[in-house]
Design a protein around this motif. Structure first.
Motif, mmCIF file in Angstrom:
data_model
loop_
_atom_site.group_PDB
_atom_site.id
_atom_site.type_symbol
_atom_site.label_atom_id
_atom_site.label_comp_id
_atom_site.label_asym_id
_atom_site.label_seq_id
_atom_site.Cartn_x
_atom_site.Cartn_y
_atom_site.Cartn_z
ATOM 1 N N UNK A 105 0.969 -1.065 -0.027
ATOM 2 C CA UNK A 105 -0.093 0.035 -0.050
ATOM 3 C C UNK A 105 0.832 1.274 0.127
ATOM 4 N N UNK A 106 0.423 2.351 -0.716
ATOM 5 C CA UNK A 106 1.090 3.681 -0.848
ATOM 6 C C UNK A 106 1.314 4.070 0.887
ATOM 7 N N UNK A 107 0.400 3.998 1.474
ATOM 8 C CA UNK A 107 0.510 4.304 2.940
ATOM 9 C C UNK A 107 1.917 3.661 3.833
ATOM 10 N N UNK A 108 2.282 2.692 3.307
ATOM 11 C CA UNK A 108 3.564 2.012 3.935
ATOM 12 C C UNK A 108 4.814 2.445 3.244
ATOM 13 N N UNK A 109 4.736 3.279 2.343
ATOM 14 C CA UNK A 109 5.833 4.048 2.065
ATOM 15 C C UNK A 109 6.183 5.320 2.301
ATOM 16 N N UNK A 110 7.387 5.697 3.077
ATOM 17 C CA UNK A 110 7.600 7.081 3.703
ATOM 18 C C UNK A 110 8.930 7.534 2.890
ATOM 19 N N UNK A 111 8.940 8.846 2.677
ATOM 20 C CA UNK A 111 10.182 9.514 2.299
ATOM 21 C C UNK A 111 10.631 10.562 2.966
ATOM 22 N N UNK A 112 11.828 10.472 3.471
ATOM 23 C CA UNK A 112 12.470 11.753 4.083
ATOM 24 C C UNK A 112 13.008 12.959 3.304
ATOM 25 N N UNK A 113 13.168 13.894 3.919
ATOM 26 C CA UNK A 113 13.498 15.106 3.287
ATOM 27 C C UNK A 113 14.529 14.991 2.173
ATOM 28 N N UNK A 114 15.429 14.055 2.649
ATOM 29 C CA UNK A 114 16.653 13.613 1.779
ATOM 30 C C UNK A 114 16.158 12.895 0.313
ATOM 31 N N UNK A 115 15.103 12.350 0.592
ATOM 32 C CA UNK A 115 14.428 11.729 -0.676
ATOM 33 C C UNK A 115 14.641 10.204 -0.453
ATOM 34 N N UNK A 116 15.193 9.761 0.529
ATOM 35 C CA UNK A 116 15.289 8.186 0.767
ATOM 36 C C UNK A 116 13.953 7.682 1.039
ATOM 37 N N UNK A 117 13.543 6.529 0.418
ATOM 38 C CA UNK A 117 12.298 5.878 0.774
ATOM 39 C C UNK A 117 12.438 4.937 1.700
ATOM 40 N N UNK A 118 11.431 4.580 2.520
ATOM 41 C CA UNK A 118 11.381 3.578 3.348
ATOM 42 C C UNK A 118 10.050 2.866 3.373
#
Length: 179
Positions: free
Chosen positions: A149-162
């Motif tokens: 799900x899209x809600x499981x993906x987070x991106x920090x201010x530096x552009x790194x996705x988790x």
């Protein structure tokens, strides 16, 4: 004798005239089909441009849909389609394929649409003209892919996705994947 022959000839003319008027009251269908609607009452005069009888070929049913211009480029004749009908419930799945894509557009609510027609792979005895259908068209498919799900993906201010996934429902163990 000539007077009697003239009377016979006159009677034949009157008969032919009456027969022609009678034949003009008959309606002949141009093809085989089933009358699904009669929009005229007994004794009412038919108007030249008004539809009064609808004749449909219910032995050769198909499904129509309007597809917006953003999605029509992904469709092609022969693509498989999964179909459900509201009257039969979501559990009865039928198969079909696209057999026609209208080249002319139609404007619906300000959006350009193109009509497609989908043939059914099997005959459905209970199917009636005008029933609501729901279609799923697989445009692309990939094997061995994990969908999250899209809600499981987070991106920090530096552009790194988790990607955060719960891998064990009992312990609620949360595992992070970095991209």
């Amino acid at each position: 004798i000539k007077l009697a022959q003239a009377g016979i000839l006159s009677a034949q003319g009157q008969y032919e005239q009456a027969l022609a008027r009678y034949n003009n009251t008959k309606i002949f269908a141009p093809t085989d089909g089933t009358v699904t609607s009669v929009d005229i009452k007994l004794g009412e005069l038919a108007q030249p441009s008004k539809e009064v009888i609808v004749l449909q070929d219910i032995s050769n049913m198909y499904v129509e849909a309007n597809i917006n211009e953003a999605n029509i480029v992904d469709l092609a004749i022969g693509m498989p389609v999964d179909i459900t009908f509201d009257s039969f419930g979501p559990d009865r799945l039928f198969k079909g394929k696209i057999f026609s894509i209208d080249p002319g557009s139609t404007l619906l609510s300000g959006v350009v649409n193109y009509k497609i027609k989908v043939s059914l792979n099997q005959k459905i005895a209970e199917l009636k003209p005008g029933m609501t259908a729901n279609m799923t068209i697989k445009v692309k498919e990939k094997d061995n892919v994990i969908a999250v799900p899209v809600r499981a993906i987070t991106t920090n201010p530096k552009g790194k996705s988790t990607i955060k996934l719960i891998t064990d429902l009992k312990t609620r163990y949360l595992r992070k994947y970095y991209k």
